[in-house]
Scaffold this active site. Structure first.
Site, PDB file in Angstrom:
ATOM      1  CG  ASP A 202      -1.992  -1.082   1.146  1.00  0.00           C
ATOM      2  OD1 ASP A 202      -1.924  -1.905   0.215  1.00  0.00           O
ATOM      3  OD2 ASP A 202      -2.869  -1.117   2.024  1.00  0.00           O
ATOM      4  CE  LYS A 324      -4.272  -3.917   1.041  1.00  0.00           C
ATOM      5  NZ  LYS A 324      -5.109  -2.916   1.717  1.00  0.00           N
ATOM      6  CB  CYS A 369      -5.763  -6.190  14.335  1.00  0.00           C
ATOM      7  SG  CYS A 369      -6.593  -4.765  13.696  1.00  0.00           S
TER       8      CYS A 369
END
Ligand SMILES: [Ca+2]
Ligand SMILES: [Ca+2]
Length: 483
Positions: A202, A324, A369
């Site tokens: 990204d 994505k 996460c």
């Protein structure tokens, strides 16, 4: 006997000496098989549409255009191969094992000297010449194996014992030739000769200077700073495969705050009037499925400037883009799931197709996460991308596509290139690092990558990770056989 795939490097001239789940009941010494090797191979077989003759256990190439056929097909083929293997004469297999594989199953370099094959390696480290490796002999082997430019790494005895135990399948305290042959094929060979992919995550305008610029997040890190180290790696390191991931949302994406009116809010939503919902608020959409959703500024809209890779990022001609977040109705968490089942399948397939053993991760954002995903036993965490925090998304892409009794279990060795990443919060970044290390990934700096990819810097942590994966696959395979 050979499996042909028509693709040179992966072609599994498998000699079936590294296939999972077979035990010689006539001998006290179980024969080890490397399931992952065949899994990768079988995917490749499926992708090139091979036919399998279950009588002869030979697989031949067939000209076709079904490259990219489904992984279920691969699983079916896997079953066929398994069946074929069980018909194979044990003696032949043993002979192959003892000869060691001359074929380079995964790597790109020829192995030489005493590493050349299982037999030579055994002779080299079998100090008392009893045709077995005891723990001390195995430790000496590890000392030669885990080096950085010839200098041995210090390895804790506990780690060595863990690894030794994994390969000492009948727990008699020594590795017999059969056990060692699995150790050689499934482990040593891959350590000496890794096949490496880098995933550049990204590095897109919106995360650097656009609507979700990293520098506006709590850690105030500048996403543009990853470009130089990433370019340096891409220029200097001979990765086997380069992937670029891109957040790639349709304009009506559920996560955009200004789309809150497009879907009905559920009675349970903390905000009931969509006109009151602002960016970074959490709402609950009615669904189905019921969807808790944090609302983000519009970002990485397909084909927009914000979704483009940053201008200065080096894009290699054979680099592959992984898109994505393309499903309009999935938030980041579901997109994770969705990614895992659909878009990540592409990535899984590609990593498998190229026989990747090591995945290098860099880019934005470094946090992910913690716990929520990485602690899931069955989830062979690999690539993390972006998902949520105060004002950035942090998504985790896990390779969970393969589950079930014959699941393909892809436990890649994962290397996090620390100075080629930037994150959102310092807490998140630190927790990420800790979590990676707990899960046997390693953190490295850009300048260390070249030697690792070329196999002259061989890390014990990654050796342990690979051994644990071999054990995990063996256990799964054992369960499968019982069922
Ligand atoms: Ca010995
Ligand atoms: Ca043994």
């Amino acid at each position: 006997m050979f499996l042909y795939t028509g693709k040179s490097r992966l072609a599994i001239s498998a000699q079936f000496n590294s296939i999972g789940g077979f035990t010689d009941s006539a001998s006290s010494c179980p024969i080890g098989w490397d399931l992952s090797f065949v899994q990768i191979s079988v995917i490749n077989c499926a992708a090139t549409a091979t036919n399998i003759n279950t009588d002869s256990a030979e697989v031949g190439p067939e000209s076709n255009d079904s490259v990219g056929s489904s992984l279920e097909a691969a699983a079916v083929e896997m079953e066929s191969v398994s069946k074929a293997i069980s018909d194979v004469q044990l003696d032949n297999i043993m002979e192959n094992n003892l000869n060691g594989s001359q074929e380079n199953s995964t790597g790109k370099n020829e192995l030489s000297g005493f590493w050349k094959n299982a037999n030579e390696t055994m002779q080299k480290f079998d100090a008392n010449k009893d045709q077995h490796l005891d723990f001390a002999e195995f430790s000496a082997l590890c000392e030669a194996l885990f080096v950085n430019n010839g200098k041995a790494y210090t390895i804790e005895e506990k780690t060595l014992r863990t690894i030794f135990k994994i390969f000492d399948q009948n727990s008699n305290g020594v590795l017999c030739m059969y056990e060692f042959t699995e150790c050689y094929n499934a482990w040593i060979k891959k350590i000496l000769n890794p096949v490496s992919a880098i995933v550049v995550i990204d590095v897109q305008n919106d995360f650097i200077s656009g609507s979700l610029a990293l520098k506006n997040s709590p850690a105030h890190q500048d996403g543009a700073e990853v470009v130089e180290p990433i370019n340096r790696m891409l220029e200097n390191v001979a990765f086997d495969k380069v992937f670029y991931s891109l957040d790639w949302h349709p304009t009506n994406h559920i996560s955009f705050a200004d789309n809150v009116n497009l879907r009905k809010l559920d009675k349970s939503s903390p905000i009931q009037d969509p006109n009151e919902a602002k960016e970074f608020d959490v709402v609950v959409f009615e669904g189905p499925p019921l969807m808790e959703q944090k609302l983000w500024p519009r970002h990485c809209v397909q084909k927009s400037w914000g979704a483009q890779l940053q201008d200065d990022l080096k894009v290699l001609p054979d680099g592959q883009m992984i898109y994505k977040g393309t499903n309009p109705d999935r938030d980041s968490y579901s997109a994770l799931f969705d990614n895992a089942k659909t878009s990540s399948t592409d990535l899984v397939g590609l990593l498998s197709e190229f026989g990747i053993t090591d995945v290098y991760v860099c880019g934005l954002a470094a946090d992910f996460c913690v716990g929520k995903f990485m602690s899931v036993e069955t989830c062979h965490n690999v690539l993390f991308i972006v998902k949520k925090n105060k004002n950035l998304t942090l998504v985790l892409l896990t390779l969970t596509g393969f589950t079930g009794k014959d699941a393909l279990d892809l436990g890649y060795r994962t290397i996090f290139v620390e100075d080629a990443t930037r994150g959102i919060t310092m807490e998140g970044i630190n927790a990420t690092h800790e979590n990676l290390i707990e899960n046997h990934a390693i953190l490295v700096q850009t300048d260390e990558v070249k030697d690792m990819v070329s196999g002259v810097d061989r890390r014990p942590e990654l050796g342990l990770k690979l051994a644990l994966e071999i054990e995990k696959k063996r256990l799964q395979n054992g369960k499968t056989e019982k069922n």
